[in-house]
Write a protein that holds these residues in place. Sequence first.
Motif, short mmCIF file in Angstrom:
data_model
loop_
_atom_site.label_atom_id
_atom_site.label_comp_id
_atom_site.label_asym_id
_atom_site.label_seq_id
_atom_site.Cartn_x
_atom_site.Cartn_y
_atom_site.Cartn_z
N ASN A 40 0.15 -1.71 7.25
CA ASN A 40 -0.80 -2.01 6.18
C ASN A 40 -1.68 -0.80 5.85
N ARG A 43 0.41 1.71 3.83
CA ARG A 43 0.59 1.30 2.43
C ARG A 43 -0.70 1.51 1.63
N ASP A 47 -1.02 4.00 -1.55
CA ASP A 47 -1.53 3.55 -2.85
C ASP A 47 -2.69 4.41 -3.31
#
Length: 72
Positions: A40, A43, A47
């Motif tokens: 997580n 990611r 982003d």
Amino acid sequence: MTRRPKLSARPYVWKSKDGSGTPGVGLFQGGAVKAHLTPNEARTLADRIHDLTDAAGNPEPALETLPHPESE
């Protein structure tokens, strides 16, 4: 000319003192682990990097338009 610092990323399991492991992504520089990110966290960072790149005026090139499968 100066050398820009660079990182490389690869799958990495962080081992705790108790022997347990946390799978994720290791960020390496010169063979040394500089950071470990859970999936997580990785990611979220990806982003954020993508958003910063777009904001700097470097948008991702448009993908080639493919015909719709039903139109063939």
